[in-house]
Motif scaffolding. Structure first.
Motif, PDB file in Angstrom:
ATOM      1  N   THR A 432       0.876  -0.911  -0.274  1.00 44.55           N
ATOM      2  CA  THR A 432       0.072   0.034  -0.275  1.00 44.55           C
ATOM      3  C   THR A 432       1.062   1.026   0.182  1.00 44.55           C
ATOM      4  N   VAL A 433       2.356   1.106   1.066  1.00 43.44           N
ATOM      5  CA  VAL A 433       2.562   2.558   1.160  1.00 43.44           C
ATOM      6  C   VAL A 433       4.075   2.627   0.678  1.00 43.44           C
ATOM      7  N   ILE A 434       4.784   3.284   0.201  1.00 42.74           N
ATOM      8  CA  ILE A 434       6.631   3.112   0.571  1.00 42.74           C
ATOM      9  C   ILE A 434       6.836   4.350   1.051  1.00 42.74           C
ATOM     10  N   SER A 435       7.939   3.898   1.724  1.00 44.29           N
ATOM     11  CA  SER A 435       8.666   4.813   3.120  1.00 44.29           C
ATOM     12  C   SER A 435       9.855   4.486   3.042  1.00 44.29           C
ATOM     13  N   SER A 436      10.261   6.218   1.755  1.00 45.86           N
ATOM     14  CA  SER A 436      11.992   5.838   1.506  1.00 45.86           C
ATOM     15  C   SER A 436      12.082   7.395   2.562  1.00 45.86           C
ATOM     16  N   LEU A 437      12.854   8.445   1.226  1.00 46.31           N
ATOM     17  CA  LEU A 437      14.055  10.021   2.132  1.00 46.31           C
ATOM     18  C   LEU A 437      13.157  11.032   1.443  1.00 46.31           C
ATOM     19  N   TYR A 438      12.562  11.594   2.087  1.00 44.24           N
ATOM     20  CA  TYR A 438      11.812  13.367   1.055  1.00 44.24           C
ATOM     21  C   TYR A 438      13.397  14.076   1.162  1.00 44.24           C
ATOM     22  N   PRO A 439      14.970  14.206   2.126  1.00 43.83           N
ATOM     23  CA  PRO A 439      15.069  15.229   1.594  1.00 43.83           C
ATOM     24  C   PRO A 439      16.278  14.339   0.148  1.00 43.83           C
ATOM     25  N   GLN A 440      17.001  15.786  -0.744  1.00 42.18           N
ATOM     26  CA  GLN A 440      17.872  14.654  -1.682  1.00 42.18           C
ATOM     27  C   GLN A 440      19.492  14.018  -0.427  1.00 42.18           C
TER      28      GLN A 440
END
Length: 611
Positions: A432-440
């Motif tokens: 349902t959801v993938i959570s990785s990184l927001y900043p570069q």
């Protein structure tokens, strides 16, 4: 045989204790079953949403636009423009991109003008620019401006009394709450650097932020019926600083309101996972325990206590094995330990948290050798091998929790390839959801996300910060993400505390003290934000993304009209006026002249007192 009085009492006491223990077990079991039921209700909610769709995500067409002027031929200007547009889209504002080569005949058609270049002349005739603001328009300069002929005509109108050469400035001092909850924040660090003009401000200009060397960085200057907001730097080209842009914009216009997700999400990567046997010096010196005993008797009870004290809902990301196998078979595992998965998993779920996947092992799902080499991993040879490894992980977890459905995924080392994402979807229908990184990331290899629903229906919900102790970069990233989209999304690893470099050469006692201090500060700064596990947060976020809000403004009232309204929605409202009455909404003060608005219906209204 006749029982003596004392012996008879002992029997009764034993029976009562057995009965109480049975009731306690039944209570614990009922709580656990309830958590399973809640998990299944989320699965059903997801199925219903995917079946009927979130709704059509239509571009906003009503009202005047936020006009972003940029130079298509300039890379720096394009980065500024992209960050402005993405921020405005999160705020559900109507936008218009204006390439400076094409110009725009009438600035008056713009609700706000945003200049994403370093030249005032790109807005057109300077007299028209001046007149636009004087008659009630608003302009935000995203960059240090070139002190050319156009600047020399206008600089006093934007609140500058004198200017000199370009200088390099470092750090920042917030003299306002441009970032919500962070007035008086001071950061003296190299990661915040700007090219700025050495300037002096007029007394009537409102200084909102300055460099560590006290060079003005952000200020507002009223002019006629409108105002200028000027940023004297270059950092708005970086994604992590979007919240600073949003904060500046929200302080430019009067009675400014915008939607946020209002989410606090906390991930524990590599948990539950196989625990290495033996001990480490730092743990043994502190507790005289081996590593498994430390995690079970010290670390995990401490983590649960922090969650209770500071309102956290953990999402654990399961690892089945730490072998580095990237070719089948995947079911012959030496370090598989279902006992830890079940015991820690039950307590995680029982605490209100969620079980997610991190991977069959800790080898990122990528087939590029150079990318894998960055982390010392092996590259996968075939997509079908990645597919089989995920199948094994699904089976492993189902055997431990037959009634529980795992729906969230965290990529190992925040790295995921296109092929890996496809393998995940094929092997795991409940993703349902993938959570990785927001900043570069510095290496440029991470799976970097926006808060969005991908075209294939998977929800992208990135993390912004990490670690047990607060670092200045994470404080800044957190403040920007909270102000920009209303999200605190954080992660830690269990083995951070037994790793010399990641523990900062501190034992758990020191780390835990700093961790509590960190989470206490977050709770104090944002006591209003909602703590949710990953999938619940993601589904709530998706509802927000696919709702549409339009605003009706009058001098003393704001009305919100939400289409595709599904449940409560949340907004940040900035105003210097007193609130008189509310219709179908609640308002909570979260900072000076800053409020959290919770809409209880599709149509809501905020009335203000007359000045």
């Amino acid at each position: 045989m006749k029982l003596t009085g004392n012996f008879s009492k002992k029997i009764y006491i034993i029976l009562i204790l057995v009965l109480l223990f049975g009731l306690l077990l039944q209570f614990a079991h009922s709580k656990f079953v309830l958590q399973f039921q809640q998990n299944q209700s989320l699965i059903e909610e997801k199925k219903e949403i995917m079946k009927n769709g979130f709704g059509e995500q239509q571009p906003i067409t009503s009202g005047d636009a936020y006009c972003v002027f940029y130079d298509k031929a300039d890379a720096y200007s394009n980065r500024l423009k992209d960050n402005a547009i993405q921020s405005l889209e999160y705020m559900k504002m109507k936008t218009l991109e204006v390439n400076v080569e094409e110009r725009l005949e009438e600035l008056s058609n713009c609700k706000v003008v945003i200049l994403a270049t370093d030249k005032i002349g790109h807005l057109g005739d300077i007299e028209n620019v001046e007149q636009y603001v004087h008659q009630g328009g608003y302009i935000l300069f995203m960059s240090v401006l070139e002190p050319d002929d156009h600047y020399q005509i206008l600089y006093r109108k934007v609140g500058v009394t004198s200017f000199h050469d370009y200088i390099n400035t470092k750090g920042i001092k917030l003299t306002s709450n441009v970032l919500i909850g962070e007035k008086d924040l001071i950061i003296d660090d190299e990661f915040i650097t700007n090219t700025s003009l050495s300037i002096a401000l007029a007394d009537e200009a409102e200084l909102l932020a300055k460099s560590y060397q006290d060079i003005p960085l952000l200020w507002k200057s009223n002019y006629g019926e409108g105002a200028f907001m000027s940023f004297n730097g270059t950092l708005l080209q970086e994604k992590i600083n979007r919240g600073f842009f949003v904060g500046a914009l929200s302080l430019l216009e009067p009675n400014f309101i915008y939607p946020i997700f209002n989410l606090k999400v906390f991930f524990i990567d590599d948990f539950p996972a196989p625990i290495v046997r033996g001990t480490t010096q730092v743990i043994y010196d502190e507790y005289k325990k081996d590593i498994p005993s430390f995690y079970q008797e010290i670390w995990w009870p401490d983590m649960l206590k922090t969650a209770r004290d500071y309102d956290l809902k953990y999402t654990g990301a399961i690892i089945e094995t730490y072998n580095d196998r990237v070719e089948p078979p995947f079911d012959n595992i030496d370090d598989k330990d279902t006992h830890y998965l079940i015991s820690y998993g039950r307590e995680l779920i029982d605490s209100g948290g969620e079980l997610g996947f991190h991977g069959y092992n800790h080898q990122s799902l990528v087939m590029d050798k150079e990318v894998s080499k960055v982390y010392g991993y092996k590259e996968w040879k075939k997509k079908s091998d990645m597919f089989k490894s995920i199948q094994e992980l699904v089976t492993y977890t189902k055997n431990a929790f037959p009634q529980y459905t795992v729906t969230s995924y965290v990529p190992p080392s925040n790295t995921l390839s296109v092929e890996g994402r496809e393998a995940l979807k094929l092997a795991w229908k409940d993703l349902t959801v993938i959570s990785s990184l927001y900043p570069q990331d510095g290496e440029g290899v991470a799976y970097v996300q926006e808060f969005e629903v991908a075209d294939d229906g998977i929800i992208e919900m990135p993390r912004a910060t990490s670690g047990y102790y607060e670092k200045v970069y994470d404080r800044w990233a957190e403040a920007n993400t909270m102000t920009g989209v209303g999200v605190f999304s954080h992660f830690v690893h269990p083995d951070d505390v037994i790793s010399e470099d990641r523990s900062n050469n501190m034992g758990w006692e020191q780390n835990y003290e700093l961790f509590n201090k960190y989470m206490s500060r977050v709770q104090h700064t944002y006591p209003w934000v909602r703590a949710l596990p990953a999938t619940e947060a993601a589904l709530d976020m998706a509802k927000n993304i696919y709702s549409h809000v339009t605003w009706s403004h009058s001098e003393y009232a704001i009305e919100g009209h939400v289409t595709n309204y599904r449940s409560e929605s949340f907004y940040v409202f900035r105003t210097t006026s007193n609130i008189k009455s509310l219709t179908n909404c609640t308002v909570l003060t979260i900072d000076e002249n800053t409020y959290l608005v919770t809409a209880k219906a599709a149509n809501f209204k905020i009335e203000l007192e007359e000045a």
